[in-house]
Motif scaffolding. Sequence first.
Motif, mmCIF file in Angstrom:
data_model
loop_
_atom_site.group_PDB
_atom_site.id
_atom_site.type_symbol
_atom_site.label_atom_id
_atom_site.label_comp_id
_atom_site.label_asym_id
_atom_site.label_seq_id
_atom_site.Cartn_x
_atom_site.Cartn_y
_atom_site.Cartn_z
ATOM 1 N N UNK A 283 -20.665 -15.261 -34.829
ATOM 2 C CA UNK A 283 -21.554 -14.079 -34.722
ATOM 3 C C UNK A 283 -21.376 -13.665 -33.415
ATOM 4 N N UNK A 284 -21.130 -14.412 -32.237
ATOM 5 C CA UNK A 284 -20.876 -13.781 -30.721
ATOM 6 C C UNK A 284 -19.613 -13.106 -30.974
ATOM 7 N N UNK A 285 -18.447 -13.209 -31.860
ATOM 8 C CA UNK A 285 -17.314 -12.715 -31.759
ATOM 9 C C UNK A 285 -17.651 -11.587 -32.492
ATOM 10 N N UNK A 286 -18.512 -11.206 -33.677
ATOM 11 C CA UNK A 286 -18.656 -10.143 -34.440
ATOM 12 C C UNK A 286 -19.486 -9.215 -33.654
ATOM 13 N N UNK A 287 -20.414 -9.654 -32.890
ATOM 14 C CA UNK A 287 -21.459 -8.806 -31.931
ATOM 15 C C UNK A 287 -20.462 -8.207 -30.950
ATOM 16 N N UNK A 288 -19.868 -8.823 -30.323
ATOM 17 C CA UNK A 288 -18.634 -8.257 -29.179
ATOM 18 C C UNK A 288 -17.859 -7.356 -29.873
ATOM 19 N N UNK A 289 -17.306 -7.433 -31.236
ATOM 20 C CA UNK A 289 -16.426 -6.489 -31.851
ATOM 21 C C UNK A 289 -17.174 -5.305 -32.161
ATOM 22 N N UNK A 290 -18.499 -5.331 -32.467
ATOM 23 C CA UNK A 290 -19.365 -4.206 -32.719
ATOM 24 C C UNK A 290 -19.638 -3.330 -31.208
ATOM 25 N N UNK A 291 -19.451 -3.917 -30.229
ATOM 26 C CA UNK A 291 -19.798 -3.171 -28.971
ATOM 27 C C UNK A 291 -18.444 -2.726 -28.598
ATOM 28 N N UNK A 292 -17.306 -3.303 -28.747
ATOM 29 C CA UNK A 292 -15.874 -2.822 -28.826
ATOM 30 C C UNK A 292 -15.814 -1.599 -29.516
ATOM 31 N N UNK A 293 -16.109 -1.568 -30.699
ATOM 32 C CA UNK A 293 -15.887 -0.508 -31.557
ATOM 33 C C UNK A 293 -16.988 0.635 -31.156
ATOM 34 N N UNK A 294 -17.906 0.533 -30.763
ATOM 35 C CA UNK A 294 -18.766 1.596 -30.235
ATOM 36 C C UNK A 294 -18.239 2.069 -28.935
ATOM 37 N N UNK A 295 -17.463 1.405 -28.118
ATOM 38 C CA UNK A 295 -16.815 1.933 -26.995
ATOM 39 C C UNK A 295 -15.644 2.780 -27.463
ATOM 40 N N UNK A 296 -15.033 2.248 -28.543
ATOM 41 C CA UNK A 296 -13.871 2.887 -29.000
ATOM 42 C C UNK A 296 -14.069 4.251 -29.570
ATOM 43 N N UNK A 297 -15.157 4.552 -30.399
ATOM 44 C CA UNK A 297 -15.762 5.652 -30.687
ATOM 45 C C UNK A 297 -16.001 6.594 -29.614
ATOM 46 N N UNK A 298 -16.686 6.256 -28.378
ATOM 47 C CA UNK A 298 -16.804 6.969 -27.372
ATOM 48 C C UNK A 298 -15.565 7.381 -26.776
ATOM 49 N N UNK A 299 -14.427 6.638 -26.537
ATOM 50 C CA UNK A 299 -13.249 6.772 -26.191
ATOM 51 C C UNK A 299 -12.498 7.973 -26.980
ATOM 52 N N UNK A 300 -12.724 7.797 -28.170
ATOM 53 C CA UNK A 300 -12.064 8.692 -29.120
ATOM 54 C C UNK A 300 -12.723 10.199 -29.026
ATOM 55 N N UNK A 301 -13.913 10.274 -28.490
ATOM 56 C CA UNK A 301 -14.645 11.843 -28.365
ATOM 57 C C UNK A 301 -14.598 12.238 -26.644
ATOM 58 N N UNK A 302 -13.552 11.428 -26.007
ATOM 59 C CA UNK A 302 -13.539 11.935 -24.612
ATOM 60 C C UNK A 302 -14.622 11.219 -23.645
ATOM 61 N N UNK A 303 -15.224 10.146 -24.184
ATOM 62 C CA UNK A 303 -16.361 9.641 -23.244
ATOM 63 C C UNK A 303 -15.941 8.264 -22.776
ATOM 64 N N UNK A 304 -14.720 7.887 -22.865
ATOM 65 C CA UNK A 304 -14.202 6.657 -22.310
ATOM 66 C C UNK A 304 -14.430 6.560 -20.813
#
Length: 540
Positions: free
Chosen positions: A7-28
């Motif tokens: 669960x911890x790994x999955x939750x951290x993966x979600x956080x990483x994926x949200x950060x990846x979306x931000x990076x893809x739209x110039x907000x990293x």
Amino acid sequence: MTTTTQFETQTKNLIDELKSVCANYGLGNDGNEFKIITQVFLYKFLNDKFVHEVKELDANIAKAEKWEDALRDLPADDYEMLTMQMRESTANILPDQLISSLYKRQNEPKFSDLFDNTLLDIAKNNSDIFSVITEGGEKIVLFENISKYVTDKRDEFCKAIINKLVNFSFEHIFHEKFDFYATIFEYLIKDYNTNSGGKYAEYFTPHAVAKIMARCLVNENVSNVTCYDPSAGSGTLLMNLAHQIGEDKCTIYSQDISQKSSNLLRLNLILNNLVHSIPNVVKGNTILEPYHKDKNGRLQQFDYIVSNPPFKLDFSDFSTDLDSKENHERFFAGIPNIPKSKKESMAIYLLFLQHIMFSLSEKGKAAIVVPTGFITAQSGIDKKIRERMVESKMLAGVVSMPSNIFATTGTNVSILFLDKQNKGDVVLIDASNLGTTIKEGKNQKTVLSYDEEDRIIDTFNTKTAVADFSVVVTYDEIKAKNYSLSAGQYFEVKIEYTDITAEEFKEKMNAFESSLEALFAESKTLEMEIQNNLKELKYE
């Protein structure tokens, strides 16, 4: 069955994926990324908690092949009755505001407006419970327009966010406890806990420090108590304290000048089942305008206070305003002077310390992180504060921590423990030699092992004297040492000796005399040789 680690790994993966979306739209690494990540994460958490509770309360919805349709088909009165049965900590969300509903509507025109308006409506409908307030009485609601931070392709950005959220569920981890959420929270904010030049610890205090403070403050069962932090940051100290007491046995109060900190604290309270305390979270200047007051207008007093205040800060803009009649009792030892240069070095922690002493109830206890220099300063406000602690018998002890316990500050720190009911002995601990040094980025950091943490906690709570580690002293002994709170100044100087008889003593002295006579004779011979050599050199 999925484990906690998974669960911890999955939750951290979600956080990483949200950060990846931000990076893809110039907000990293953009200043606004923090706002997006934390609000989206919170929306997901509240959404899943609502769904989880709906299914617990209504078996038909839980069994339905398409639970969203079953929920949507409920008559208005039944839906209202369902939401009235929910816990206060669960946000009220309408069927059209669920993530699954937005997912189905993502191809509609102006989806970003739909997404933003959904968040704003949820915030408005739940503002009474979930809003942080400012010292002026304004409400800071849960959510704001998120898509405004994206300069282009806002619809696509919001679609990308929704598509990440829909493939993950928190429903299975609401039974998890404090340690799980503490880990997730730390991971969530790890890229955002620096500010304006790297003021680490503005938002996060090391776990070891928070644990030691909580467990030394609370080592018995208590209930219906108040807990306060006048410089709360993200609330790490308050969360550890509340967990040690029991989240259902205490009410949290806080104030912090940073809106970012207040939003992080709100998120922390929601994750840790402390929603009932959110209305007591205040964004404001504690030193200039302390918010929490009793019905008579006097500053509220609390049962437990924890704080890791800023040590140095430029408060010259409002320093003169503090010198008022109503503040004379609160700042009894005085207000630090404004230096001619380096105004940013003004010792604001001395004001927080005095404020905390003033804010303790008659049975109150406190734990405060201070620069280690405070515990031995020979004059000034520092010493006046220590004198008051000793004279009024409100000191429990001090733990001097290893250097670099905070990764980015060279300041050595100690934890100061107060207890208004401690009229007996005081325990002083020197833990400066504990810990292992590790590299954290460009900095050195000292990490305590669990055994070392427990050693400090057990020694403090049992008031045990351990050679070269801890001493137990009286208030009178502290006065005799000029109010020093440094354990090292009370350690006994060890002199090793062996019992011998008079005859043995005489034999040893004779041996020493014989050795000395031989050495003197040898010295005389060498001296003669040197003189003869000098004479020979002179006549050559």
